[in-house]
Design an enzyme around this catalytic site. Structure first.
Site, PDB file in Angstrom:
ATOM      1  CE1 TYR A   1      -0.732  11.979 -95.161  1.00  0.00           C
ATOM      2  CE2 TYR A   1       1.019  12.956 -93.854  1.00  0.00           C
ATOM      3  CZ  TYR A   1      -0.039  12.071 -93.969  1.00  0.00           C
ATOM      4  OH  TYR A   1      -0.394  11.300 -92.897  1.00  0.00           O
TER       5      TYR A   1
ATOM      6  CE  LYS B   1      -3.149   9.337 -93.975  1.00  0.00           C
ATOM      7  NZ  LYS B   1      -2.386   9.491 -92.746  1.00  0.00           N
TER       8      LYS B   1
ATOM      9  CG  ASN C   1       1.384  12.957 -90.251  1.00  0.00           C
ATOM     10  OD1 ASN C   1       1.083  11.886 -90.746  1.00  0.00           O
ATOM     11  ND2 ASN C   1       0.664  14.047 -90.412  1.00  0.00           N
TER      12      ASN C   1
HETATM   13  N1  LIG Z   1      -0.820  13.796 -86.492  1.00  0.00           N
HETATM   14  C1  LIG Z   1      -1.375  12.674 -86.877  1.00  0.00           C
HETATM   15  O1  LIG Z   1      -0.691  11.740 -87.325  1.00  0.00           O
HETATM   16  C2  LIG Z   1      -2.839  12.508 -86.767  1.00  0.00           C
HETATM   17  C3  LIG Z   1      -3.641  13.554 -86.494  1.00  0.00           C
HETATM   18  N2  LIG Z   1      -4.994  13.392 -86.379  1.00  0.00           N
HETATM   19  C4  LIG Z   1      -5.785  14.587 -86.156  1.00  0.00           C
HETATM   20  O2  LIG Z   1      -6.413  14.512 -84.903  1.00  0.00           O
HETATM   21  C5  LIG Z   1      -7.648  15.201 -84.952  1.00  0.00           C
HETATM   22  C6  LIG Z   1      -8.710  14.348 -84.314  1.00  0.00           C
HETATM   23  O3  LIG Z   1      -8.877  13.151 -85.036  1.00  0.00           O
HETATM   24  P1  LIG Z   1      -9.733  11.954 -84.417  1.00  0.00           P
HETATM   25  O4  LIG Z   1      -9.243  11.599 -83.089  1.00  0.00           O
HETATM   26  O5  LIG Z   1      -9.813  10.912 -85.432  1.00  0.00           O
HETATM   27  O6  LIG Z   1     -11.159  12.679 -84.306  1.00  0.00           O
HETATM   28  P2  LIG Z   1     -12.397  12.279 -83.413  1.00  0.00           P
HETATM   29  O7  LIG Z   1     -13.552  12.971 -83.989  1.00  0.00           O
HETATM   30  O8  LIG Z   1     -12.441  10.816 -83.209  1.00  0.00           O
HETATM   31  O9  LIG Z   1     -12.051  12.941 -81.976  1.00  0.00           O
HETATM   32  C7  LIG Z   1     -12.039  14.297 -81.717  1.00  0.00           C
HETATM   33  C8  LIG Z   1     -12.099  14.492 -80.224  1.00  0.00           C
HETATM   34  O10 LIG Z   1     -11.897  15.866 -79.949  1.00  0.00           O
HETATM   35  C9  LIG Z   1     -12.911  16.314 -79.062  1.00  0.00           C
HETATM   36  N3  LIG Z   1     -13.157  17.733 -79.261  1.00  0.00           N
HETATM   37  C10 LIG Z   1     -13.708  18.355 -80.315  1.00  0.00           C
HETATM   38  N4  LIG Z   1     -13.746  19.679 -80.105  1.00  0.00           N
HETATM   39  C11 LIG Z   1     -13.208  19.886 -78.889  1.00  0.00           C
HETATM   40  C12 LIG Z   1     -12.979  21.044 -78.106  1.00  0.00           C
HETATM   41  N5  LIG Z   1     -13.291  22.257 -78.555  1.00  0.00           N
HETATM   42  N6  LIG Z   1     -12.415  20.882 -76.896  1.00  0.00           N
HETATM   43  C13 LIG Z   1     -12.098  19.650 -76.452  1.00  0.00           C
HETATM   44  N7  LIG Z   1     -12.276  18.529 -77.139  1.00  0.00           N
HETATM   45  C14 LIG Z   1     -12.829  18.646 -78.348  1.00  0.00           C
HETATM   46  C15 LIG Z   1     -14.125  15.466 -79.394  1.00  0.00           C
HETATM   47  O11 LIG Z   1     -15.006  15.516 -78.299  1.00  0.00           O
HETATM   48  P3  LIG Z   1     -16.396  14.721 -78.240  1.00  0.00           P
HETATM   49  O12 LIG Z   1     -16.010  13.286 -78.164  1.00  0.00           O
HETATM   50  O13 LIG Z   1     -17.003  15.229 -76.982  1.00  0.00           O
HETATM   51  O14 LIG Z   1     -17.135  15.078 -79.481  1.00  0.00           O
HETATM   52  C16 LIG Z   1     -13.451  14.115 -79.612  1.00  0.00           C
HETATM   53  O15 LIG Z   1     -13.242  13.473 -78.381  1.00  0.00           O
HETATM   54  C17 LIG Z   1      -7.880  15.561 -86.428  1.00  0.00           C
HETATM   55  O16 LIG Z   1      -7.577  16.909 -86.625  1.00  0.00           O
HETATM   56  C18 LIG Z   1      -6.888  14.714 -87.175  1.00  0.00           C
HETATM   57  O17 LIG Z   1      -6.416  15.380 -88.323  1.00  0.00           O
HETATM   58  C19 LIG Z   1      -5.593  12.174 -86.499  1.00  0.00           C
HETATM   59  C20 LIG Z   1      -4.831  11.081 -86.787  1.00  0.00           C
HETATM   60  C21 LIG Z   1      -3.402  11.175 -87.007  1.00  0.00           C
HETATM   61  C1  LIG Z   2      -2.584  12.256 -90.362  1.00  0.00           C
HETATM   62  C2  LIG Z   2      -3.906  11.691 -90.321  1.00  0.00           C
HETATM   63  O1  LIG Z   2      -4.085  10.511 -90.536  1.00  0.00           O
HETATM   64  C3  LIG Z   2      -5.023  12.538 -89.993  1.00  0.00           C
HETATM   65  O2  LIG Z   2      -4.842  13.706 -89.690  1.00  0.00           O
HETATM   66  O3  LIG Z   2      -6.163  12.035 -90.044  1.00  0.00           O
HETATM   67 MG   LIG Z   3      -6.116  10.074 -90.957  1.00  0.00          MG
END
Ligand SMILES: NC(=O)C1=CN([C@@H]2O[C@H](COP(=O)(O)OP(=O)(O)OC[C@H]3O[C@@H](n4cnc5c(N)ncnc54)[C@H](OP(=O)(O)O)[C@@H]3O)[C@@H](O)[C@H]2O)C=CC1
Ligand SMILES: CC(=O)C(=O)O
Ligand SMILES: [Mg+2]
Length: 496
Positions: free
Chosen positions: A44, A115, A396
């Site tokens: 993972y 997953k 996570n």
């Molecule tokens: N720990 C966990 O369980 C999980 C972790 N994640 C992680 O979260 C991260 C984001 O995923 P997700 O929400 O799906 O992605 P999205 O692409 O939906 O969202 C990313 C967001 O971050 C913003 N962004 C990008 N660069 C910057 C910056 N330099 N400064 C400020 N804001 C910024 C984007 O802005 P804009 O809208 O303006 O483009 C957008 O709003 C990934 O790395 C993913 O791996 C996701 C799901 C689960």
């Molecule tokens: C953990 C997860 O789902 C992600 O980083 O997208």
């Molecule tokens: Mg994911």
């Protein structure tokens, strides 16, 4: 384990584990269950991220089902080719937002495969009931399009009607062939499709978006657990997010729902405690016209602020959450500002893999003089700070989706409801002990995950029965025992 530990390079361990999954599935699961903390980072995050980046050059055998644009009109036949019929969970991606690594096209297959191996190892869903799917509509990743080992369609992504039709055909075919109770988990879609897919199919299929909903449920659990020990309520907190996409707005919305429930205020009012920053700065009402739909509920009345550190100083959050997908964005001044405002600042760097984490555990502790309550999406090792060992938790969604999925399956649920996510959060939070918290943890150790998943499954199933969404009747008397009895264990059969 002895031979696996001889590999120094994480990707080699990953490849060895994938070979094992292919050649001796029971042994693969036995190892993963018995050595979960050691092997989770292999199968993972973070290693699965590297595996997806290099998927073409390490490719051995297809581990899931690839459905490409070329199969449009024939998806039912393609699904019929899958050797198993009793599918209970599908994890599907189109590879456009793989972790925080961007568009990896159909090399994203590593994610559904990873997953689903957790569905089995952590949640006890039978391996043969799991189907990893990657929908290949092309990729906009120029490097992959030029890569001689790229395994997908060499074209830019299909969008609009062509995309919608393919996805619709897939969703209809799945229901036709596997029935209406198959759980479809959307994973790592880009946000411009993810929210729409969830909304469109949320009323006709048993669907769930892990990045929006699973992440929300796990973070809420961590906060409920933390507050149990530091005192105060969710409504007393002020939240600031860096990143306003699937994970950010998903967490924000579930948090607002929970605050609204706890305090009896309308959800619109609860949302006012929550602020989000995206790539253009703080989300405020003057940006309304240009905001994507899912950001609009967060456009509060405020002056624009461009820099995160300034937003921290003005908003004065007690909780800072990183969901930006961009590493090293919680800089020293940001963490110091959090530590100046709070005796126990809660800092969650959720972005994956490790390279994209908003800060490291060491940085969070060092820059807050060891006071931060810290957790991250990908694991960090314990940190020695002034003679004390601080243990960062792993925030996570892997804590939630296996148990949630098991709960949905065992109750025969036909829809996913927000109250089930809240029930899962409560169940997870209840497993965090004082002893865990004293070490710095706001999540229980993964070593207990099967017990935890059974509890989550039982509470989710109970909610499904309460909401009239369960079809498995009569309701089992002891849902925890029933969940445990449903769980796959990797034991060899006796043929005597
Ligand atoms: N720990 C966990 O369980 C999980 C972790 N994640 C992680 O979260 C991260 C984001 O995923 P997700 O929400 O799906 O992605 P999205 O692409 O939906 O969202 C990313 C967001 O971050 C913003 N962004 C990008 N660069 C910057 C910056 N330099 N400064 C400020 N804001 C910024 C984007 O802005 P804009 O809208 O303006 O483009 C957008 O709003 C990934 O790395 C993913 O791996 C996701 C799901 C689960
Ligand atoms: C953990 C997860 O789902 C992600 O980083 O997208
Ligand atoms: Mg994911």
């Amino acid at each position: 384990m002895h031979s696996l530990r001889k590999y120094q390079v994480p990707l080699q361990k990953y490849m060895a584990m994938m070979d094992l999954q292919e050649t001796n599935e029971r042994l693969f699961y036995k190892l993963l269950i018995d050595h979960v903390e050691e092997l989770l980072p292999v199968v993972y995050t973070p290693t699965v991220g590297e595996a997806c980046q290099k998927y073409g050059s390490i490719f051995r055998r297809p581990q899931g089902l690839f459905i490409s644009l070329k199969e449009k009109g024939k998806i039912l036949e393609v699904l019929k080719n899958w050797p198993q019929r009793n599918i209970q969970v599908i994890v599907v991606t189109d590879g456009e937002r793989i972790l925080g690594l961007g568009d990896l096209g159909c090399q994203g297959m590593g994610i559904p495969v990873g997953k689903l191996s957790l569905y089995t190892a952590l949640g006890g869903v039978r391996p043969s009931a799991c189907l990893p799917v990657t929908i290949d509509v092309g990729t906009n990743n120029e490097n992959l399009l030029k890569d001689e080992f790229y395994i997908g369609l060499r074209q830019r992504r299909a969008t609009g009607e062509e995309y919608d039709e393919l996805l619709h055909e897939f969703m209809s075919a799945v229901k036709q062939i596997f029935g209406e109770k198959v759980l479809i988990q959307f994973e790592d879609f880009a946000n411009h499709n993810a929210f729409e897919l969830l909304e469109k199919y949320g009323t006709t299929h048993l669907v769930f978006n892990d990045d929006i909903q699973g992440t929300a449920s796990v973070v809420l659990a961590g906060l409920i657990a933390a507050l149990k020990f530091v005192g105060g309520t969710l409504a007393d907190q002020r939240f600031l997010f860096l990143g306003a996409g699937e994970a950010g707005t998903g967490i924000a919305e579930l948090m607002a729902l929970e605050i609204s429930k706890q305090t009896n205020v309308p959800v619109e009012e609860a949302r006012k405690k929550i602020w989000l920053v995206d790539s253009k700065g703080l989300i405020v009402n003057s940006r309304w016209e240009s905001l994507q739909q899912f950001k609009k509920p967060w456009a509060h009345v405020h002056e624009p602020i461009n820099e995160l550190v300034d937003a921290v100083k003005v908003i004065k959050p007690t909780v800072l959450i990183g969901t930006s997908g961009v590493g090293s964005t919680f800089t020293e001044d940001v963490v110091e500002a959090m530590a100046a405002l709070n005796e126990k600042p809660i800092i969650l760097s959720l972005s994956n893999p490790t390279s994209q984490s908003e800060c490291t555990a060491e940085e969070a502790y060092k820059w807050s003089q060891g006071r931060a309550i810290f957790a991250s999406g990908s694991p960090f090792a314990p940190v020695e700070y002034k003679g004390k060992t601080l243990v960062p938790g792993q925030a996570n969604n892997a804590y939630i989706f296996p148990g949630l999925g098991l709960g949905l399956i065992m109750s025969g649920a036909i829809r996913v409801h927000n109250d089930m996510l809240l029930a899962a959060s409560e169940a997870l939070a209840a497993q965090v002990t004082r002893e865990n918290f004293d070490k710095g943890l706001i999540f229980p150790p993964f070593t207990d995950i099967r017990k935890i998943s059974a509890q989550i499954a039982a509470d989710v199933a109970a909610k499904a029965y309460e909401l009239g969404l369960a079809t498995r009747l009569p309701q089992p008397k002891d849902l925890v025992k029933y969940a445990e009895s449903c769980m796959y264990s990797p034991t060899y059969r006796s043929y005597r």
